[in-house]
Design an enzyme around this catalytic site. Structure first.
Site, PDB file in Angstrom:
ATOM      1  N   MET A 115       0.855  -1.196   0.000  1.00  0.00           N
ATOM      2  CA  MET A 115       0.000   0.000   0.000  1.00  0.00           C
ATOM      3  C   MET A 115       0.891   1.246   0.000  1.00  0.00           C
ATOM      4  O   MET A 115       0.459   2.328   0.372  1.00  0.00           O
ATOM      5  CB  MET A 115      -0.941  -0.022   1.204  1.00  0.00           C
ATOM      6  CG  MET A 115      -1.911  -1.202   1.136  1.00  0.00           C
ATOM      7  SD  MET A 115      -3.452  -0.960   2.019  1.00  0.00           S
ATOM      8  CE  MET A 115      -2.872  -0.852   3.691  1.00  0.00           C
TER       9      MET A 115
ATOM     10  N   HIS B 124       9.621  -3.476   2.888  1.00  0.00           N
ATOM     11  CA  HIS B 124       9.100  -3.693   1.524  1.00  0.00           C
ATOM     12  C   HIS B 124      10.257  -3.949   0.552  1.00  0.00           C
ATOM     13  O   HIS B 124      10.192  -4.828  -0.308  1.00  0.00           O
ATOM     14  CB  HIS B 124       8.358  -2.444   1.023  1.00  0.00           C
ATOM     15  CG  HIS B 124       7.094  -2.126   1.751  1.00  0.00           C
ATOM     16  ND1 HIS B 124       6.898  -0.946   2.435  1.00  0.00           N
ATOM     17  CD2 HIS B 124       5.950  -2.837   1.886  1.00  0.00           C
ATOM     18  CE1 HIS B 124       5.693  -0.933   2.941  1.00  0.00           C
ATOM     19  NE2 HIS B 124       5.096  -2.062   2.646  1.00  0.00           N
TER      20      HIS B 124
HETATM   21  O1  PAF Z   1      -0.200  -5.740   3.705  1.00  0.00           O
HETATM   22  C1  PAF Z   1      -0.586  -4.835   2.951  1.00  0.00           C
HETATM   23  O2  PAF Z   1       0.098  -3.855   2.693  1.00  0.00           O
HETATM   24  C2  PAF Z   1      -1.979  -4.948   2.333  1.00  0.00           C
HETATM   25  O3  PAF Z   1      -2.862  -5.553   3.203  1.00  0.00           O
HETATM   26  C3  PAF Z   1      -1.973  -5.629   0.964  1.00  0.00           C
HETATM   27  C4  PAF Z   1      -1.529  -7.079   1.059  1.00  0.00           C
HETATM   28  C5  PAF Z   1      -1.068  -4.890   0.001  1.00  0.00           C
HETATM   29  C6  PAF Z   1      -3.384  -5.631   0.380  1.00  0.00           C
HETATM   30  O4  PAF Z   1      -3.867  -4.338   0.221  1.00  0.00           O
END
Ligand code: PAF
Length: 292
Positions: free
Chosen positions: A40, A47
């Site tokens: 997100m 990430h």
């Molecule tokens: O973990 C997240 O950032 C969100 O829940 C995801 C998996 C991208 C789904 O919107």
């Protein structure tokens, strides 16, 4: 497709699914693999480490950045969720220009109907986050399934901080016979132990420093669980938060790692995990630790 800088190679960025699907088809070969990292945005080192793993294990890596409205049960949480697309693109270009970014609009994903599908995750959805965030996992299931349909990944990477989400995505894949390997990746932590999260951006430096307490308490809980029952450990955690923490404890639960049901009586053949959710100034943080 949109290239940021024509003189320097930059990663491909797609804002619409049709162009992305066409592009992925054009580069596909019989044995090529696609790694997928759904996010997100408000990207942090956690990430980036998922992206690195995907780059190392696949021919192509696709990252999505989409703040999914259907998984937010609290409108304030949705409106305040950090949106930092430009900075995210800079970070991703710094990591590798081999990554492909998909940053869709709400319309590109939901075609005018911003609604969740209803899922049955065999009860996984009724524990912890599911109890405190009604509808959250229907929203997660809806978006992850939709993104899987668009990207058709071979491997998809999810952080273990959201361990319940990880188990739910695995269940969804199993129940829908989707051909994707769901890979859980270790939690990435700040130097003081606070689990990395996009929401940490909303913390003051002082609150961020105080965040160290969450892992400290989880580590003591792990130690205590060796010789105490789950309920005794839970009581100790609740008391510790009442006494001294700047955070408000939403829940602490010791659960079976597979079913996510609370541990009522310890069994030597089961794997357990502690799960915690706390809030500070309406900012919600979660963490988890394996106990045995
Ligand atoms: O973990 C997240 O950032 C969100 O829940 C995801 C998996 C991208 C789904 O919107």
């Amino acid at each position: 497709m949109f290239a940021l800088n024509l003189n320097k190679r930059t990663m491909p960025v797609f804002y619409g699914k049709v162009a992305l699907i066409d592009y992925l088809k054009s580069i596909k070969t019989p044995h090529s693999t696609i790694g997928f990292v759904p996010t997100m945005g408000a990207l942090h080192q956690g990430h980036l480490s998922l992206m690195q793993q995907s780059l190392a294990e696949n021919n192509t890596t696709v990252v999505s950045i989409f703040v999914n409205p259907t998984q937010f049960n609290n409108p304030e949480d949705l409106s305040k969720y950090p949106r930092t697309l430009e900075a995210d693109i800079t970070k991703m270009n710094g990591l590798s220009t081999d990554v492909i970014l998909y940053a869709p609009s709400v319309d590109d994903i939901y075609d005018g109907k911003v609604l969740s599908q209803e899922f049955n995750f065999d009860g996984l959805e009724n524990q912890m986050e599911g109890k405190f965030r009604p509808g959250h996992f229907d929203g997660v299931g809806t978006i992850v399934k939709r993104l899987f349909e668009i990207v058709s990944p071979t491997n998809a990477y999810f952080g273990e901080k959201d361990f319940q989400q990880l188990q739910i995505v695995k269940k969804m894949v199993l129940k829908n016979n989707l051909e994707v390997n769901v890979i859980g990746c270790a939690i990435y932590r700040e130097k003081n132990g606070l689990a990395m999260s996009s929401r940490n951006e909303r913390l003051t430096p002082e609150q961020r420093a105080d965040g160290a307490l969450i892992l400290e308490i989880l580590n003591v809980a792990k130690e205590k669980f060796k010789t105490n029952s789950a309920s005794a450990v839970t009581q100790w955690v609740e008391k510790s938060f009442r006494k001294s923490a700047p955070f408000e404890l939403e829940y602490f639960q010791i659960a079976d790692e597979t079913t996510l049901t609370p541990c009522l009586r310890k069994s030597s053949i089961k794997k357990y995990r502690a799960f915690i959710a706390v809030t500070i100034n309406n900012i919600r943080l979660i963490d988890t630790i394996s106990l045995n």
